[in-house]
Design a protein around this motif. Sequence first.
Motif, PDB file in Angstrom:
ATOM      1  N   ARG A  70     -10.051  -1.472   2.018  1.00  0.00           N
ATOM      2  CA  ARG A  70      -9.375  -2.301   1.031  1.00  0.00           C
ATOM      3  C   ARG A  70      -7.895  -2.336   1.378  1.00  0.00           C
ATOM      4  N   PRO A  85      -2.983   0.210   2.540  1.00  0.00           N
ATOM      5  CA  PRO A  85      -4.427   0.369   2.746  1.00  0.00           C
ATOM      6  C   PRO A  85      -5.025   1.443   1.836  1.00  0.00           C
ATOM      7  N   HIS A  86      -6.262   1.216   1.436  1.00  0.00           N
ATOM      8  CA  HIS A  86      -6.999   2.212   0.665  1.00  0.00           C
ATOM      9  C   HIS A  86      -8.292   2.511   1.406  1.00  0.00           C
ATOM     10  N   VAL A  87      -8.580   3.767   1.648  1.00  0.00           N
ATOM     11  CA  VAL A  87      -9.841   4.138   2.275  1.00  0.00           C
ATOM     12  C   VAL A  87     -10.532   5.156   1.367  1.00  0.00           C
ATOM     13  N   GLY A  88     -11.738   5.506   1.732  1.00  0.00           N
ATOM     14  CA  GLY A  88     -12.446   6.538   0.979  1.00  0.00           C
ATOM     15  C   GLY A  88     -13.641   6.031   0.203  1.00  0.00           C
ATOM     16  N   HIS A  91     -16.798   7.783   1.473  1.00  0.00           N
ATOM     17  CA  HIS A  91     -16.681   9.223   1.726  1.00  0.00           C
ATOM     18  C   HIS A  91     -17.981   9.925   1.368  1.00  0.00           C
ATOM     19  N   ILE A 435     -14.046   6.659   9.332  1.00  0.00           N
ATOM     20  CA  ILE A 435     -12.775   6.855   8.640  1.00  0.00           C
ATOM     21  C   ILE A 435     -12.985   7.697   7.394  1.00  0.00           C
ATOM     22  N   ASP A 436     -14.023   7.379   6.643  1.00  0.00           N
ATOM     23  CA  ASP A 436     -14.203   8.064   5.363  1.00  0.00           C
ATOM     24  C   ASP A 436     -15.014   9.345   5.496  1.00  0.00           C
ATOM     25  N   ARG A 437     -15.910   9.369   6.471  1.00  0.00           N
ATOM     26  CA  ARG A 437     -16.762  10.544   6.719  1.00  0.00           C
ATOM     27  C   ARG A 437     -17.401  11.065   5.456  1.00  0.00           C
TER      28      ARG A 437
END
Lengths: 437, 180
Positions: A70, A85-88, A91, A435-437
């Motif tokens: 995002r 940027p927003h990641v996760g 996850h 990226i989020d793993r």
Amino acid sequence: MATQKRTVEVALSTTGVDAQGQPQRVPLVTADDGSAVAVEAPPAIEPDLAGEHMLINIGPQHPATHGVLRLVLELDGETVVRCIPHVGYLHCGFEKIGEYRQYNQIIPWTDREDYLNSIGNNVAFSLGAERLFGVDITPRCTVLRVIAMELSRIISHLVWLGTTCIDIGAFTPFLWSFQERENVYNLLESWVGARLTTTASRVGGMAADIPDGWLEGLRNFIRTFPKTIDEVDRMLTKNGIWVGRTIGLGVMTPDEALNWGLSGPMLRASGVDYDVRKDFPYLDYETYDFDVPVGTSGDVYDRYLVRMEELRQSVRILQQAADRLPDGPVNVDDPRLILPPKSKATSEMESMIHHFKLVMEGPRPPIGESYVAVESPKGEKGYYMVSDGTSKPVRWRIRPPSFVNLSAIPKMVEGHLLSDVIAINASIDIVMGEIDR
Amino acid sequence: MWNETTVFVAPESVLDIIRWLHDDPSQRYDYLADVTAVEYRDLELPIEVVWHLRSIPYRRFLRVKAQLTKNRPLEIPSVWSIYKSADWLERECFDMFGIKFVGHPDLRRILMWEQYREGYPLRKDFPLRGRFSRAEQLRQALSANPEARYSMEELSIADAFEDLPTDMRQRLKRGERTGE
């Protein structure tokens, strides 16, 4: 030739009205025969469009963000002022789960983080675990693993190529590259039984040896695949639209790229000659003859060129590996690590004990730690493992190349247009699972 | 093949030592590969913060470790001023272990959401299934503020600000974050 100056009213022309709302008078220069030769354009009145910035949200459910990335953009007109940027969103806690699993049981998780490079991750994790266990793998296994890693590099680059083409507006290379990807997946399927989530390697060896005739299939692929690369090359490399959409975008200088921790094709496109296969070799990569493509300008177009050349170099490595594949066992001869054959486990006492211990307790490495990095298609992928002597790691850490590469996106998109954000984001080659793993 | 050298440093001097490793012409560790932390199963042992450095010109690899005892607050200097790659890596380490990197410009959660209240997932005292029950997790998800999808910083961008409720605008002016 004498020229005569006179003034005409240009009320009907587009260049408009002066500050008082009166039609502007512009000098018109005419030649002797009365025809106009040059018009000095009046200073155009710029409407004041600067002012409010706009907030645009891209993703997390947007096809051009390659997953659940995002991006929140601040736009001035169509120019990006700021990118957050927003990641996760994906996850899954792989690293936490790994602390509760034996080493061989972690290998399925490595499939699922960078799912375009699953067999490469399996091999990379096994290398890290073998370093922890202090095991040397057999020569046949080494070459098989090189084949596995290069095949997965081809898969990942093909997916990158196809999706990037779609993002930028070309559809045909997507179909071509996905057709070739099917061929590689067919090869993998006949080797390990699975296509996407392979779980192909084990600590100390591979899950399976290649079946009879598999090398013929590989040679067939090596023979036909470069034709597809050439086709895509002919279609894109000198294509005006492609060049116009990619050149000069998201430039990173060599120093910046190093400082931001970029790796893989991103770093090499910026002109830094760093490839883990060459500089910190593993799996005897130093004995293979291949070149590392290095870009000059560090923009999206150079990243494309670097990845295309890497596809060709992977084919070269595959060719050499297929030629040198030695006979012999795949797994190490170590009952601490490798399950005995079923016939022995049911007939011999020692084999049955080993089988029982391996299944119930799992192999136990000595106390220690290891960090093994490999050149994944996205960049330097590292597996850091810490053992306290039990059969489960104290800490299992993935060094995610896409994660670090993506962290530079606010810097890369700043000052570019909104449509260029898509191209720059595509050029990073992110996989959100990693990226989020 | 792999040259794994580990150096233990005192937490206070991390910044000086890594700066020297980066700047000194005979070291030139110009690439920060990874920042992470390790907590051992023996909870008496200190938490270790681990930096993996690479020197591209000399082709070297170095692991730097600092030990943080648990009886003091988990704080360590940030190396963001030297390596920009530390930005997200330190944020992730903070998110997962609760280690505060002093000097990091934007230290907030990255993989978990900003309103996450259960603690630090990779700590050994954090249960595998999470600290709250499924029912509590569901209740929190359903009662979440939809505005919390944007941070206060993002909502301060132009038009979006004017559309906010008055109390939120006031909180924003005080420099608060969403979801509190």
